[in-house]
Design a protein around this motif. Structure first.
Motif, PDB file in Angstrom:
ATOM      1  N   MET A   1      73.993  33.159 158.181  1.00  0.00           N
ATOM      2  CA  MET A   1      73.770  33.342 156.837  1.00  0.00           C
ATOM      3  C   MET A   1      72.018  33.799 156.143  1.00  0.00           C
ATOM      4  N   THR A   2      72.488  34.386 155.876  1.00  0.00           N
ATOM      5  CA  THR A   2      70.406  34.947 154.505  1.00  0.00           C
ATOM      6  C   THR A   2      70.328  33.773 153.576  1.00  0.00           C
ATOM      7  N   ASN A   3      69.083  34.094 154.392  1.00  0.00           N
ATOM      8  CA  ASN A   3      68.652  32.218 153.338  1.00  0.00           C
ATOM      9  C   ASN A   3      67.700  32.829 151.680  1.00  0.00           C
ATOM     10  N   SER A   4      68.514  32.170 151.034  1.00  0.00           N
ATOM     11  CA  SER A   4      68.534  32.139 149.374  1.00  0.00           C
ATOM     12  C   SER A   4      66.872  32.421 149.310  1.00  0.00           C
ATOM     13  N   THR A   5      66.308  31.966 149.804  1.00  0.00           N
ATOM     14  CA  THR A   5      64.631  31.488 148.917  1.00  0.00           C
ATOM     15  C   THR A   5      63.401  32.819 149.773  1.00  0.00           C
ATOM     16  N   THR A   6      64.412  33.524 150.738  1.00  0.00           N
ATOM     17  CA  THR A   6      63.565  34.095 151.316  1.00  0.00           C
ATOM     18  C   THR A   6      63.838  36.142 151.156  1.00  0.00           C
ATOM     19  N   PHE A   7      65.668  35.693 150.552  1.00  0.00           N
ATOM     20  CA  PHE A   7      66.085  37.490 150.032  1.00  0.00           C
ATOM     21  C   PHE A   7      65.668  37.609 149.000  1.00  0.00           C
ATOM     22  N   GLU A 176      74.475  38.548 151.703  1.00  0.00           N
ATOM     23  CA  GLU A 176      73.620  38.892 150.978  1.00  0.00           C
ATOM     24  C   GLU A 176      73.832  39.981 149.328  1.00  0.00           C
ATOM     25  N   VAL A 177      75.135  40.261 149.908  1.00  0.00           N
ATOM     26  CA  VAL A 177      75.963  40.636 148.903  1.00  0.00           C
ATOM     27  C   VAL A 177      76.241  39.956 147.530  1.00  0.00           C
ATOM     28  N   ARG A 178      76.313  38.573 148.149  1.00  0.00           N
ATOM     29  CA  ARG A 178      77.033  37.807 147.303  1.00  0.00           C
ATOM     30  C   ARG A 178      75.132  37.475 146.544  1.00  0.00           C
ATOM     31  N   LEU A 179      74.093  37.073 147.349  1.00  0.00           N
ATOM     32  CA  LEU A 179      72.559  36.803 146.369  1.00  0.00           C
ATOM     33  C   LEU A 179      72.525  37.686 145.670  1.00  0.00           C
ATOM     34  N   LEU A 180      72.885  39.584 145.845  1.00  0.00           N
ATOM     35  CA  LEU A 180      72.507  39.692 144.995  1.00  0.00           C
ATOM     36  C   LEU A 180      73.350  40.016 143.396  1.00  0.00           C
ATOM     37  N   SER A 181      74.523  40.007 143.860  1.00  0.00           N
ATOM     38  CA  SER A 181      75.897  40.225 142.930  1.00  0.00           C
ATOM     39  C   SER A 181      75.650  39.182 142.100  1.00  0.00           C
ATOM     40  N   SER A 182      75.388  38.042 142.538  1.00  0.00           N
ATOM     41  CA  SER A 182      74.910  36.643 141.617  1.00  0.00           C
ATOM     42  C   SER A 182      73.112  36.902 140.711  1.00  0.00           C
ATOM     43  N   TYR A 183      72.473  37.690 141.069  1.00  0.00           N
ATOM     44  CA  TYR A 183      71.065  38.046 140.151  1.00  0.00           C
ATOM     45  C   TYR A 183      71.396  39.057 139.096  1.00  0.00           C
ATOM     46  N   LEU A 184      72.414  39.509 139.760  1.00  0.00           N
ATOM     47  CA  LEU A 184      72.935  41.134 138.935  1.00  0.00           C
ATOM     48  C   LEU A 184      74.162  40.685 138.006  1.00  0.00           C
ATOM     49  N   GLN A 185      74.508  38.930 137.779  1.00  0.00           N
ATOM     50  CA  GLN A 185      75.968  38.631 136.996  1.00  0.00           C
ATOM     51  C   GLN A 185      76.450  39.289 137.161  1.00  0.00           C
ATOM     52  N   VAL A 186      77.490  39.751 138.221  1.00  0.00           N
ATOM     53  CA  VAL A 186      78.831  39.969 138.623  1.00  0.00           C
ATOM     54  C   VAL A 186      79.525  39.254 137.605  1.00  0.00           C
TER      55      VAL A 186
END
Length: 268
Positions: A1-7, A176-186
């Motif tokens: 699982m991707t580390n959110s601190t490095t993504f 990573e899809v989840r992290l980027l989606s959260s960043y983009l306010q899905v």
């Protein structure tokens, strides 16, 4: 699982949007078509397309769809249209088309294969519909598959959701899809929803079908890339590794180019 601190969501976001814009510009097409399912992959993909500034058409294509899926799809489309003036939407109810198809084709005594074939038929009807909208508008059909689905377990329909022009998120793991989606306010409802392909007309999840969740499959994919073997694991890890290996093996026909029988020159 991707580390959110490095993504690095910001840099990855900008990279994908530039890639989409460059591809469309070089291909001399006007915009993008994305099928919206109510799931996180299509929500992220359509948001990335919208960020290019090019026309982005979101298409909902229900076939006996669960109400929760439809509600999430509509919530996302409404939010995206408010955020981006270049976003439009269409709804093509394919239920009558699907029903007409089933009336013209035979059933099967093997119910498991019969139901799977019908599920894949739904995906292929949607692919045909997306290319119709792309054709009349001069757009590209954008794929929504992530890395685990497209290159790990082959969890997609050949010439269905796998039939696309380009794939902007196919190098992103599900985490990573989840992290980027959260960043983009899905929408939160989509971020929290269990992943599902929605091809069976019920609420079964991807995990129900596969036997493992995406975090587990990501782990198995990484272990395979590190050349680990089943003998290296026990318990649940061994089970997951077996699931991943089996699906990766039987679905190679989806992930590899179509085999071509090459005729020796001396025969021509």
């Amino acid at each position: 699982m991707t580390n959110s601190t490095t993504f690095n969501s910001e840099k990855i976001n900008k990279h994908i949007v530039k890639w989409l814009l460059d591809y469309a510009t070089n291909a001399k097409v006007k915009g993008f078509v994305v099928g919206i399912s109510g799931g996180i992959d299509s929500a992220l993909t359509s948001t990335l397309c919208a960020q290019t500034g090019l026309p982005t058409l979101c298409v909902e294509m229900p076939i006996h769809q669960a109400e929760s899926h439809v509600n999430r799809a509509n919530e996302h489309i409404d939010q995206l249209k408010k955020r981006f003036s270049n976003v439009s939407n269409e709804r093509a109810d394919l239920t009558p088309v699907f029903e007409a198809f089933t009336k013209q084709t035979p059933s099967s005594e093997n119910k498991a294969l019969f139901n799977l074939s019908l599920a894949n038929t739904r995906a292929r009807l949607r692919m045909t519909t997306l290319y119709y909208f792309a054709g009349i508008n001069g757009y590209l059909v954008v794929g929504t598959g992530n890395k685990v689905e497209d290159f790990g377990v082959g969890f997609f329909t050949k010439y269905g959701d796998g039939g696309v022009d380009l794939s902007p998120i196919a190098d992103l793991m599900k985490s990573e899809v989840r992290l980027l989606s959260s960043y983009l306010q899905v929408p939160e409802s989509i971020l929290k929803a269990k992943p599902t392909d929605g091809l069976f007309g019920d609420n079964r999840s991807d995990e129900d079908q596969i036997g493992a969740n995406y975090d587990e499959l990501e782990w198995a994919m990484i272990q395979t890339e590190n050349e680990k073997k089943i003998e290296d694991f026990s318990g649940r890890k061994a089970d997951v590794f077996n699931i991943y290996t089996r699906l990766n093996t039987i679905n190679q026909h989806k992930m590899n180019p179509i085999p071509v029988c090459v005729i020796p020159k001396k025969f021509k």
